[in-house]
Design a protein around this motif. Structure first.
Motif, PDB file in Angstrom:
ATOM      1  N   ARG A 196       9.173 -48.311 -50.050  1.00 44.30           N
ATOM      2  CA  ARG A 196       8.582 -46.967 -50.070  1.00 44.30           C
ATOM      3  C   ARG A 196       9.354 -46.026 -49.156  1.00 44.30           C
ATOM      4  O   ARG A 196       9.678 -44.893 -49.526  1.00 44.30           O
ATOM      5  CB  ARG A 196       7.115 -47.022 -49.641  1.00 44.30           C
ATOM      6  CG  ARG A 196       6.446 -45.634 -49.625  1.00 44.30           C
ATOM      7  CD  ARG A 196       5.076 -45.661 -48.970  1.00 44.30           C
ATOM      8  NE  ARG A 196       5.059 -46.313 -47.682  1.00 44.30           N
ATOM      9  CZ  ARG A 196       5.457 -45.756 -46.541  1.00 44.30           C
ATOM     10  NH1 ARG A 196       5.924 -44.525 -46.522  1.00 44.30           N
ATOM     11  NH2 ARG A 196       5.392 -46.432 -45.408  1.00 44.30           N
ATOM     12  N   VAL A 245      12.960 -45.148 -50.717  1.00 39.78           N
ATOM     13  CA  VAL A 245      13.003 -44.159 -51.800  1.00 39.78           C
ATOM     14  C   VAL A 245      12.644 -42.770 -51.292  1.00 39.78           C
ATOM     15  O   VAL A 245      13.138 -41.775 -51.816  1.00 39.78           O
ATOM     16  CB  VAL A 245      12.119 -44.552 -53.010  1.00 39.78           C
ATOM     17  CG1 VAL A 245      12.582 -45.847 -53.621  1.00 39.78           C
ATOM     18  CG2 VAL A 245      10.657 -44.609 -52.665  1.00 39.78           C
ATOM     19  N   ALA A 246      11.815 -42.700 -50.246  1.00 38.07           N
ATOM     20  CA  ALA A 246      11.458 -41.397 -49.675  1.00 38.07           C
ATOM     21  C   ALA A 246      12.692 -40.714 -49.085  1.00 38.07           C
ATOM     22  O   ALA A 246      12.813 -39.483 -49.130  1.00 38.07           O
ATOM     23  CB  ALA A 246      10.377 -41.560 -48.616  1.00 38.07           C
ATOM     24  N   GLY A 251      14.383 -38.796 -51.811  1.00 37.01           N
ATOM     25  CA  GLY A 251      13.571 -37.869 -52.580  1.00 37.01           C
ATOM     26  C   GLY A 251      13.046 -38.428 -53.885  1.00 37.01           C
ATOM     27  O   GLY A 251      12.673 -37.669 -54.779  1.00 37.01           O
ATOM     28  N   GLN A 252      13.031 -39.722 -54.014  1.00 36.41           N
ATOM     29  CA  GLN A 252      12.524 -40.361 -55.229  1.00 36.41           C
ATOM     30  C   GLN A 252      10.997 -40.427 -55.181  1.00 36.41           C
ATOM     31  O   GLN A 252      10.401 -40.393 -54.111  1.00 36.41           O
ATOM     32  CB  GLN A 252      13.075 -41.790 -55.339  1.00 36.41           C
ATOM     33  CG  GLN A 252      14.581 -41.865 -55.414  1.00 36.41           C
ATOM     34  CD  GLN A 252      15.106 -41.297 -56.716  1.00 36.41           C
ATOM     35  OE1 GLN A 252      14.519 -41.488 -57.760  1.00 36.41           O
ATOM     36  NE2 GLN A 252      16.201 -40.573 -56.639  1.00 36.41           N
ATOM     37  N   PRO A 253      10.353 -40.549 -56.344  1.00 38.34           N
ATOM     38  CA  PRO A 253       8.902 -40.709 -56.346  1.00 38.34           C
ATOM     39  C   PRO A 253       8.514 -42.015 -55.656  1.00 38.34           C
ATOM     40  O   PRO A 253       9.240 -43.007 -55.734  1.00 38.34           O
ATOM     41  CB  PRO A 253       8.524 -40.760 -57.829  1.00 38.34           C
ATOM     42  CG  PRO A 253       9.768 -40.524 -58.596  1.00 38.34           C
ATOM     43  CD  PRO A 253      10.934 -40.525 -57.669  1.00 38.34           C
ATOM     44  N   GLU A 254       7.368 -41.978 -54.979  1.00 35.22           N
ATOM     45  CA  GLU A 254       6.899 -43.187 -54.300  1.00 35.22           C
ATOM     46  C   GLU A 254       6.609 -44.279 -55.318  1.00 35.22           C
ATOM     47  O   GLU A 254       6.083 -44.016 -56.395  1.00 35.22           O
ATOM     48  CB  GLU A 254       5.637 -42.893 -53.492  1.00 35.22           C
ATOM     49  CG  GLU A 254       5.918 -42.175 -52.207  1.00 35.22           C
ATOM     50  CD  GLU A 254       4.753 -42.255 -51.233  1.00 35.22           C
ATOM     51  OE1 GLU A 254       3.875 -43.122 -51.373  1.00 35.22           O
ATOM     52  OE2 GLU A 254       4.743 -41.434 -50.320  1.00 35.22           O
ATOM     53  N   PRO A 255       6.936 -45.525 -54.965  1.00 35.04           N
ATOM     54  CA  PRO A 255       6.599 -46.635 -55.866  1.00 35.04           C
ATOM     55  C   PRO A 255       5.086 -46.828 -55.917  1.00 35.04           C
ATOM     56  O   PRO A 255       4.356 -46.357 -55.049  1.00 35.04           O
ATOM     57  CB  PRO A 255       7.293 -47.837 -55.225  1.00 35.04           C
ATOM     58  CG  PRO A 255       7.601 -47.444 -53.831  1.00 35.04           C
ATOM     59  CD  PRO A 255       7.633 -45.950 -53.779  1.00 35.04           C
ATOM     60  N   ASP A 256       4.630 -47.501 -56.932  1.00 29.86           N
ATOM     61  CA  ASP A 256       3.203 -47.792 -57.120  1.00 29.86           C
ATOM     62  C   ASP A 256       3.063 -49.308 -57.275  1.00 29.86           C
ATOM     63  O   ASP A 256       2.868 -49.812 -58.372  1.00 29.86           O
ATOM     64  CB  ASP A 256       2.688 -47.057 -58.362  1.00 29.86           C
ATOM     65  CG  ASP A 256       1.185 -47.143 -58.531  1.00 29.86           C
ATOM     66  OD1 ASP A 256       0.479 -47.549 -57.578  1.00 29.86           O
ATOM     67  OD2 ASP A 256       0.700 -46.804 -59.624  1.00 29.86           O
ATOM     68  N   SER A 316      -2.537 -47.619 -58.003  1.00 29.39           N
ATOM     69  CA  SER A 316      -3.139 -46.397 -58.550  1.00 29.39           C
ATOM     70  C   SER A 316      -4.205 -46.730 -59.595  1.00 29.39           C
ATOM     71  O   SER A 316      -5.235 -46.059 -59.680  1.00 29.39           O
ATOM     72  CB  SER A 316      -2.075 -45.482 -59.155  1.00 29.39           C
ATOM     73  OG  SER A 316      -1.441 -46.125 -60.248  1.00 29.39           O
ATOM     74  N   HIS A 336      -2.780 -44.068 -67.511  1.00 27.12           N
ATOM     75  CA  HIS A 336      -1.754 -43.895 -66.470  1.00 27.12           C
ATOM     76  C   HIS A 336      -1.407 -42.430 -66.439  1.00 27.12           C
ATOM     77  O   HIS A 336      -0.866 -41.902 -67.389  1.00 27.12           O
ATOM     78  CB  HIS A 336      -0.513 -44.731 -66.782  1.00 27.12           C
ATOM     79  CG  HIS A 336      -0.786 -46.196 -66.682  1.00 27.12           C
ATOM     80  ND1 HIS A 336      -0.900 -46.830 -65.492  1.00 27.12           N
ATOM     81  CD2 HIS A 336      -0.991 -47.130 -67.639  1.00 27.12           C
ATOM     82  CE1 HIS A 336      -1.150 -48.127 -65.707  1.00 27.12           C
ATOM     83  NE2 HIS A 336      -1.216 -48.322 -67.001  1.00 27.12           N
TER      84      HIS A 336
END
Length: 137
Positions: A19, A22-23, A26-31, A104, A136
């Motif tokens: 997490r 990727v931050a 600037g990537q989306p946070e993993p789920d 999520s 989703h």
């Protein structure tokens, strides 16, 4: 009972490192899917954890204290481990817990059901094709 085995600790730390990595880009946070489930054997409190922070105590995940409003956030492993319940019991780890669903999905269905335990029942029904699959967003 040992709440976190070395393998679980490794998986939780790996999710935290992923997490944060990727931050940086600037990537989306993993789920991620929850790695571990803790529960009160004489009550309704349940926790699903996906990450363990660098301090080796702070977990991130879904917490349900049994009041009908599960929440995403952080919680302390040492506080969970220190809980003393009737009959000499403490908080336990569900050794059979495994899930294909990301955090999520657990959060969405837990809020709908009012609890993690209610979401678990609904998600089992989804797996048995008794309910439509979770959305989703």
């Amino acid at each position: 009972m040992i709440l976190l085995t070395p393998d679980l600790r490794f998986a939780l730390r790996a999710n935290d490192i992923s997490r944060r990595a990727v931050a940086c880009f600037g990537q989306p946070e993993p789920d991620p899917v929850p790695v571990v489930k803790f529960f009160n054997p004489v009550g309704a409190a349940t926790w699903l954890a996906t990450e363990l922070f660098e301090d080796d105590d702070t977990l991130f995940g879904l917490a349900d204290l049994g009041f009908g409003c599960p929440e995403l956030g952080t919680f302390s492993l040492s506080e969970i481990a220190s809980v003393r319940l009737p009959f000499g019991l403490g908080i336990e780890r569900d050794i059979a817990f495994a899930s294909p669903h990301p955090l999520s999905t657990w959060a969405e269905w837990s809020r709908r059901a009012g609890s993690i335990l209610g979401a678990e029942r609904l998600l089992r029904r989804v797996a048995a094709n008794e309910l439509p699959p979770p959305s989703h967003r």
